[in-house]
Design an enzyme around this catalytic site. Structure first.
Site, PDB file in Angstrom:
ATOM      1  CE  LYS A   1      -1.979   1.765   3.985  1.00 46.18           C
ATOM      2  NZ  LYS A   1      -1.662   3.186   4.120  1.00 46.18           N
ATOM      3  CG  ASN A   2       2.206   2.909   3.467  1.00 45.86           C
ATOM      4  OD1 ASN A   2       1.070   3.275   3.123  1.00 45.86           O
ATOM      5  ND2 ASN A   2       2.546   2.726   4.726  1.00 45.86           N
TER       6      ASN A   2
ATOM      7  NE  ARG B   1      -1.383  12.176   7.432  1.00 41.24           N
ATOM      8  CZ  ARG B   1      -1.368  13.458   7.777  1.00 41.24           C
ATOM      9  NH1 ARG B   1      -2.377  13.986   8.411  1.00 41.24           N
ATOM     10  NH2 ARG B   1      -0.326  14.213   7.503  1.00 41.24           N
TER      11      ARG B   1
ATOM     12  CG  ASP C   1      -4.197  10.423  11.538  1.00 44.86           C
ATOM     13  OD1 ASP C   1      -3.612  10.589  12.626  1.00 44.86           O
ATOM     14  OD2 ASP C   1      -3.686   9.892  10.552  1.00 44.86           O
TER      15      ASP C   1
ATOM     16  CG  ASP D   1       2.836   1.669   9.751  1.00 43.25           C
ATOM     17  OD1 ASP D   1       2.041   2.444  10.292  1.00 43.25           O
ATOM     18  OD2 ASP D   1       3.529   1.972   8.773  1.00 43.25           O
TER      19      ASP D   1
ATOM     20  CB  ILE E   1       6.871   7.115  14.795  1.00 40.82           C
ATOM     21  CG1 ILE E   1       8.042   6.128  14.764  1.00 40.82           C
ATOM     22  CG2 ILE E   1       6.728   7.864  13.455  1.00 40.82           C
ATOM     23  CD1 ILE E   1       9.390   6.706  14.429  1.00 40.82           C
TER      24      ILE E   1
HETATM   25  N1  EPU Z   1       6.243  14.877  10.842  1.00 41.92           N
HETATM   26  C1  EPU Z   1       6.290  16.215  11.090  1.00 41.92           C
HETATM   27  N2  EPU Z   1       6.170  17.083  10.038  1.00 41.92           N
HETATM   28  C2  EPU Z   1       6.006  16.637   8.765  1.00 41.92           C
HETATM   29  C3  EPU Z   1       5.937  15.246   8.518  1.00 41.92           C
HETATM   30  C4  EPU Z   1       6.068  14.381   9.586  1.00 41.92           C
HETATM   31  O1  EPU Z   1       6.445  16.649  12.226  1.00 41.92           O
HETATM   32  O2  EPU Z   1       5.900  17.465   7.846  1.00 41.92           O
HETATM   33  C5  EPU Z   1       6.389  13.927  11.964  1.00 41.92           C
HETATM   34  C6  EPU Z   1       5.121  13.109  12.202  1.00 41.92           C
HETATM   35  O3  EPU Z   1       4.193  13.801  12.983  1.00 41.92           O
HETATM   36  C7  EPU Z   1       5.666  11.865  12.848  1.00 41.92           C
HETATM   37  C8  EPU Z   1       7.017  11.692  12.162  1.00 41.92           C
HETATM   38  O4  EPU Z   1       7.350  12.952  11.611  1.00 41.92           O
HETATM   39  O5  EPU Z   1       5.884  12.102  14.213  1.00 41.92           O
HETATM   40  C9  EPU Z   1       7.055  10.651  11.081  1.00 41.92           C
HETATM   41  O6  EPU Z   1       5.968  10.746  10.200  1.00 41.92           O
HETATM   42  P1  EPU Z   1       6.096  10.421   8.657  1.00 41.92           P
HETATM   43  O7  EPU Z   1       6.019  11.694   7.904  1.00 41.92           O
HETATM   44  O8  EPU Z   1       7.249   9.520   8.399  1.00 41.92           O
HETATM   45  O9  EPU Z   1       4.759   9.619   8.406  1.00 41.92           O
HETATM   46  P2  EPU Z   1       3.969   9.635   7.060  1.00 41.92           P
HETATM   47  O10 EPU Z   1       4.939   9.765   5.943  1.00 41.92           O
HETATM   48  O11 EPU Z   1       2.849  10.612   7.130  1.00 41.92           O
HETATM   49  C10 EPU Z   1       4.097   7.098   6.539  1.00 41.92           C
HETATM   50  C11 EPU Z   1       3.136   5.955   6.293  1.00 41.92           C
HETATM   51  C12 EPU Z   1       2.451   5.590   7.599  1.00 41.92           C
HETATM   52  C13 EPU Z   1       3.516   5.209   8.619  1.00 41.92           C
HETATM   53  C14 EPU Z   1       4.516   6.364   8.772  1.00 41.92           C
HETATM   54  C15 EPU Z   1       5.678   6.056   9.697  1.00 41.92           C
HETATM   55  C16 EPU Z   1       2.374   6.327   4.051  1.00 41.92           C
HETATM   56  C17 EPU Z   1       1.232   6.669   3.177  1.00 41.92           C
HETATM   57  N3  EPU Z   1       2.126   6.379   5.347  1.00 41.92           N
HETATM   58  O12 EPU Z   1       3.324   8.201   7.021  1.00 41.92           O
HETATM   59  O13 EPU Z   1       1.660   4.440   7.306  1.00 41.92           O
HETATM   60  O14 EPU Z   1       2.896   4.957   9.861  1.00 41.92           O
HETATM   61  O15 EPU Z   1       5.077   6.710   7.481  1.00 41.92           O
HETATM   62  O16 EPU Z   1       6.417   5.014   9.175  1.00 41.92           O
HETATM   63  O17 EPU Z   1       3.446   5.991   3.581  1.00 41.92           O
HETATM   64  C18 EPU Z   1      -0.290   3.129   7.329  1.00 41.92           C
HETATM   65  O18 EPU Z   1       0.171   2.435   6.436  1.00 41.92           O
HETATM   66  O19 EPU Z   1      -1.363   2.839   7.860  1.00 41.92           O
HETATM   67  C19 EPU Z   1       0.389   4.326   7.793  1.00 41.92           C
HETATM   68  C20 EPU Z   1      -0.192   5.181   8.598  1.00 41.92           C
END
Ligand code: EPU
Length: 423
Positions: A24-25, A97, A121, A309, A331
């Site tokens: 998915k990701n 998102r 969320d 995850d 995280i």
């Molecule tokens: N963060 C910030 N600012 C930003 C972006 C992130 O402060 O601009 C913080 C977040 O709040 C968090 C940390 O950085 O504390 C890491 O978040 P990250 O950005 O890595 O998460 P994401 O990219 O939004 C992806 C996956 C998630 C998975 C996370 C962590 C996708 C679509 N989503 O989210 O997957 O939990 O990385 O590995 O790739 C899922 O599959 O259900 C899912 C939620």
């Protein structure tokens, strides 16, 4: 909300082989990447999950023509740049998102984008400042009003960007923006997930010049234009982890077709300490368990650490392991909602700040529960395997966002799970 529920009864000794779906990701970002080049792209091993349908809707709203073919093939026809509508409306972004990953490719190709800002969320506050700061370094001017963020730039300029934290989707966005930028971009402290490597591979097949994907320093030399690609999505390590947890809890011997042990080494090390045998074999991963699990302390970290995850699955396994375990979330501060649902199944769990203390019991006790999000929902399904009586899971649409035919695949291994409608 769907009125269909999953009903699970205790199940033991799972046997057989199961196909691990496409990630998915990864696929969501690969779909967004098709915005970068006019023409017909072909993705294989695309999972039939609702998040893919939402991303397809988003791309359609931007002018792409999307066709789901047989056997997990998705064909996306991307229009010329002046026919792309670089706008992602609230109703779609609000559903998923991950739709934020269209921002980078839209700005890279069209020099403009307007996207509804994703809210918080179930994990808590989810900012996008790393995405916006990085893109600003590349010359984008952003304006935020009426719940939308709009960005404009003539042509993006290569830049050196250091992420404060190795954010997965911020790395995706910057990578996709940089491939068409003028000059060289360096992303320092980049996320290192296998899905980032998959995205970079597809971008390179499209003609991009990228070095270092999978390490914390990615270098991108911008090119003038890209071509469409044919690409196969990597297997989903979260899907594989779900089946590992099922075998760990119920016992048995199962072959996970397509699973790549190299994508989940830290998790495999942890489950081996718990007493699970997990061995990479040709074409997949064999998982066996014939003993009660042992307790373990574990902390979530960015890849290659234990992914956040996996945590609901790990906590579920530990809830029936011998001994006391401590699980630390590093995280997402708010990723604890499912704990209350596991407690409804009788699990002995307490939380203290970002730590979870799990006292392992012999069995859980079936009850109606609600899936709070995709991974927590899957963990509740797994918990049902060792919960006496029946576990009925509501709000399964969260599970369907990320899992293709989960009940069907579990049934093929001997799990007593059925789908039931509310009336
Ligand atoms: N963060 C910030 N600012 C930003 C972006 C992130 O402060 O601009 C913080 C977040 O709040 C968090 C940390 O950085 O504390 C890491 O978040 P990250 O950005 O890595 O998460 P994401 O990219 O939004 C992806 C996956 C998630 C998975 C996370 C962590 C996708 C679509 N989503 O989210 O997957 O939990 O990385 O590995 O790739 C899922 O599959 O259900 C899912 C939620």
């Amino acid at each position: 909300m769907s009125d269909v529920r999953f009903a699970i009864r205790p199940s033991t000794n799972l046997q057989g082989a199961v196909k691990i779906q496409g990630a998915k990701n990864s696929v969501l970002k690969l779909m967004a990447a098709t915005l970068l080049a006019e023409g017909e792209h072909r993705l294989e091993n695309v999972p039939n999950i609702s998040d893919v349908k939402i991303m397809a809707e988003i791309l359609r709203s931007m002018g792409c023509v999307i066709k789901f073919e047989k056997d997990g093939v998705l064909v996306i026809k991307t229009p010329p740049k002046d026919e792309i509508n670089p706008f992602a409306r609230y109703e779609l972004v609000e559903k998923m998102r991950a739709s934020i990953v269209v921002l980078g490719p839209l700005l890279g190709r069209c020099g403009q984008a307007e996207i509804s800002t994703p809210g918080g969320d179930d994990f808590g506050h989810r900012p996008i400042d790393y995405h916006l700061d990085g893109l600003s370094c590349m010359g984008v001017s952003f304006e935020q009003k009426h719940g939308y963020v709009s960005g404009t730039a003539k042509r993006l300029q290569g830049a050196r960007i250091t992420l404060e934290f190795p954010s997965h989707t911020a790395t995706d966005n910057l990578l996709m923006a940089a491939v068409l930028a003028d000059g060289c971009t360096v992303i320092e402290n980049a996320a290192r997930e296998p899905e980032i490597i998959d995205l970079a591979s597809m971008l390179c097949e499209m003609g991009a010049k990228i070095n270092g994907a999978g390490t914390s320093r990615i270098e991108i030399e911008g090119v003038e234009s890209l071509q469409p690609a044919d690409h196969e999505v990597i297997p989903d390590r979260l899907d594989a982890a779900t089946f590992i947890a099922a075998v760990a809890i119920a016992g048995g011997d199962v072959f996970l077709k397509g699973a790549r042990s190299t994508h989940m080494e830290t998790l495999l090390r942890k489950v081996r300490v718990m007493g699970v045998v997990a061995e990479g074999e040709h074409g997949g991963l064999r998982v066996r368990c014939d003993q009660r699990l042992k307790s373990l302390d574990v902390a979530t970290l960015p890849y290659p650490g234990v992914a956040t995850d996996y945590k609901p699955l790990v906590v579920t396994m530990l809830s029936v392991a011998a001994g006391v375990s401590i699980v630390t979330e590093n995280i997402f501060a708010g990723r604890f909602r499912y704990i209350d649902e596991l407690k409804r199944l009788g699990a002995d769990i307490s939380t203290e700040g970002h730590h979870v203390v799990v006292r392992g019991l012999l069995r859980l006790s079936g009850a109606p529960v609600r899936a709070p999000d995709v991974r927590a929902g899957a963990a509740l399904v797994v918990a049902g395997l060792v919960a006496d009586g029946e576990t009925e899971i509501f709000a399964i649409e969260h599970i369907q966002r990320g899992y293709e035919d989960l009940p069907l695949r579990l049934r093929s291994l001997g799990v007593d799970i059925s789908e039931r409608s509310g009336d």
